[in-house]
Design an enzyme around this catalytic site. Sequence first.
Site, PDB file in Angstrom:
ATOM      1  N   CYS A 279      -8.083 -34.225 -37.798  1.00 47.47           N
ATOM      2  CA  CYS A 279      -9.371 -34.937 -37.873  1.00 47.47           C
ATOM      3  C   CYS A 279      -9.959 -35.029 -39.272  1.00 47.47           C
ATOM      4  O   CYS A 279     -10.157 -36.128 -39.783  1.00 47.47           O
ATOM      5  CB  CYS A 279     -10.381 -34.265 -36.951  1.00 47.47           C
ATOM      6  SG  CYS A 279      -9.953 -34.425 -35.226  1.00 47.47           S
TER       7      CYS A 279
HETATM    8  C1  UDX Z   1     -12.755 -30.800 -35.943  1.00 53.19           C
HETATM    9  C2  UDX Z   1     -14.221 -30.689 -35.544  1.00 53.19           C
HETATM   10  O1  UDX Z   1     -14.687 -29.338 -35.678  1.00 53.19           O
HETATM   11  C3  UDX Z   1     -14.420 -31.184 -34.135  1.00 53.19           C
HETATM   12  O2  UDX Z   1     -15.800 -31.146 -33.789  1.00 53.19           O
HETATM   13  C4  UDX Z   1     -13.899 -32.622 -34.067  1.00 53.19           C
HETATM   14  O3  UDX Z   1     -14.072 -33.212 -32.833  1.00 53.19           O
HETATM   15  C5  UDX Z   1     -12.429 -32.667 -34.477  1.00 53.19           C
HETATM   16  O4  UDX Z   1     -12.322 -32.134 -35.797  1.00 53.19           O
HETATM   17  P1  UDX Z   1     -10.568 -29.327 -35.604  1.00 53.19           P
HETATM   18  O5  UDX Z   1      -9.889 -30.216 -36.587  1.00 53.19           O
HETATM   19  O6  UDX Z   1      -9.869 -28.888 -34.395  1.00 53.19           O
HETATM   20  O7  UDX Z   1     -11.966 -29.981 -35.116  1.00 53.19           O
HETATM   21  O8  UDX Z   1     -10.942 -28.015 -36.323  1.00 53.19           O
HETATM   22  P2  UDX Z   1     -12.032 -27.126 -37.018  1.00 53.19           P
HETATM   23  O9  UDX Z   1     -12.008 -25.833 -36.323  1.00 53.19           O
HETATM   24  O10 UDX Z   1     -13.339 -27.759 -37.240  1.00 53.19           O
HETATM   25  O11 UDX Z   1     -11.238 -26.958 -38.394  1.00 53.19           O
HETATM   26  C6  UDX Z   1     -11.020 -28.028 -39.296  1.00 53.19           C
HETATM   27  C7  UDX Z   1     -10.684 -27.476 -40.653  1.00 53.19           C
HETATM   28  O12 UDX Z   1     -11.772 -26.719 -41.127  1.00 53.19           O
HETATM   29  C8  UDX Z   1      -9.493 -26.518 -40.626  1.00 53.19           C
HETATM   30  O13 UDX Z   1      -8.676 -26.740 -41.728  1.00 53.19           O
HETATM   31  C9  UDX Z   1     -10.097 -25.149 -40.693  1.00 53.19           C
HETATM   32  O14 UDX Z   1      -9.273 -24.228 -41.350  1.00 53.19           O
HETATM   33  C10 UDX Z   1     -11.360 -25.421 -41.473  1.00 53.19           C
HETATM   34  N1  UDX Z   1     -12.425 -24.519 -41.052  1.00 53.19           N
HETATM   35  C11 UDX Z   1     -12.744 -24.433 -39.761  1.00 53.19           C
HETATM   36  C12 UDX Z   1     -13.067 -23.766 -41.987  1.00 53.19           C
HETATM   37  O15 UDX Z   1     -12.749 -23.835 -43.179  1.00 53.19           O
HETATM   38  N2  UDX Z   1     -14.058 -22.945 -41.568  1.00 53.19           N
HETATM   39  C13 UDX Z   1     -14.401 -22.834 -40.258  1.00 53.19           C
HETATM   40  O16 UDX Z   1     -15.300 -22.068 -39.932  1.00 53.19           O
HETATM   41  C14 UDX Z   1     -13.717 -23.586 -39.314  1.00 53.19           C
END
Ligand code: UDX
Length: 454
Positions: A279
Amino acid sequence: MKIAITGAGFVGLTTGVCFADKGHQAICVDINEGKIAKINSAVPPFFEKGLEPLLKKHINKNFTATTNLKEAIKSSDITFITVGTPFDGKQIDLSYVKAVSREIGSALKEVDKYHLVVVKSTVVPGTTDDVVLPILEETSGKKAGVDFGVGMNPEFLREGEAVDDFSDPDRIVIGGMDDKSREVLESLYQGFGSVDILRVNNKTAEMIKYTSNSLLATMISFSNEIANLCSSIDGVDVVDVLGGVHLDKRLTPIMPNGERIRPSFVSYLESGCGFGGSCFPKDVKALVNFGEKRGVRMEILEKVVSVNVNQPFQMINLLAGHFPDFKNLKVSVLGIAFKPGTDDVRESPALPIVEELAAKGAAIKVFDPIVRAESESSLKELNNITQAETLEDALKDVDAVLLITRWQEFEKIPELLKKLKISPLVIDGRRMINKTAVPKYLGIGLSQDPVFSK
Ligand code: UDX
């Protein structure tokens, strides 16, 4: 209500199974027969926490899967579009959305009552009204707003938390071309408690999804830019700097009893070796491109992307500061999944890191609690990569360890190094290990001099 979900991927299957769990009758449709057979035998075609038990509970009761789109739509009140929107490097490719819209439209010809078609796939503003709606009208021969309605209902599902995010949402965005579309869509969400519901037009719903993901991605790249500056200042650690920022009561409110609330949102204001997944990278780039087409330059988001593309190489720079020549350097890469709790490697920072190490002649061991190196085609083709079977195995006989994914298991590294009486250089790409807990430590956002614990 009776719903059809077209596209049985991560979003579609989660949506179908979770709506079934809320008491609706759901049918998932996909063109892939193998996938449908798997789902009907109660096995999700991908790993997602909590999905399999729910699928087992509802399969052949109020949930089924089929390849017969027409029958699914004829027996439903609402059809969701949850097909993929692959990224071509610059913009999203709408060919699946268009193809399924055509099929839904031709099925609607045989439906003699009002039907609602809802886009759930992430699409740029205008796609639902200006692409999907006209296709539905053309292929059905019917009139939108009279014979059928069109809505947009973005998902906010984190991989690994999708079942909880769906069942206990923080918001429900109800987009619709008119009041009737919104009313029908909203009635589907009765039974989700007192969650905030936002009623908007379709373009606003589409824009909310992109803006939400762009904000989170911006926070990560902002934290990483600050980290890279901190690492150039002797004696300054970004963990302390951002820790101080987090204590702003607007980020972590103080309760009347003096306790702090730490919203999970704050963890996006932590530094690391970059974000990945299906995403954030794609959505930010798609919004930049969307702005470009409208003559609006998205300068901040352009930089969010470029900071993130460069961030994995900070790990390589840290390693090079200590070992200038990578030829035959033995390096372990810990974590291939883009984040913990998933087997998804899409846009994972581990991939450019491993590729760069391999190009420079390092001997690489790879370990991830779920993903195996050979399952990832871009890694399979590289030379000099071996698969470690356990974390302990990954730590043995290497010069350096690069920690890429925040898997909880990696918290055991200090204890394992102690047990094995070994002291490879640990480069922490997630700042999850105490910097004095291992003999030699380097981390993102910390000056280049390794911390040698006493
Ligand atoms: C994301 C959005 O959070 C979600 O609401 C949307 O619908 C789809 O995209 P996702 O890609 O599954 O979901 O993951 P997310 O847990 O948000 O992580 C995305 C990126 O952010 C990852 O690379 C993760 O490592 C990073 N991340 C995540 C952080 O750096 N810190 C966090 O606290 C959570």
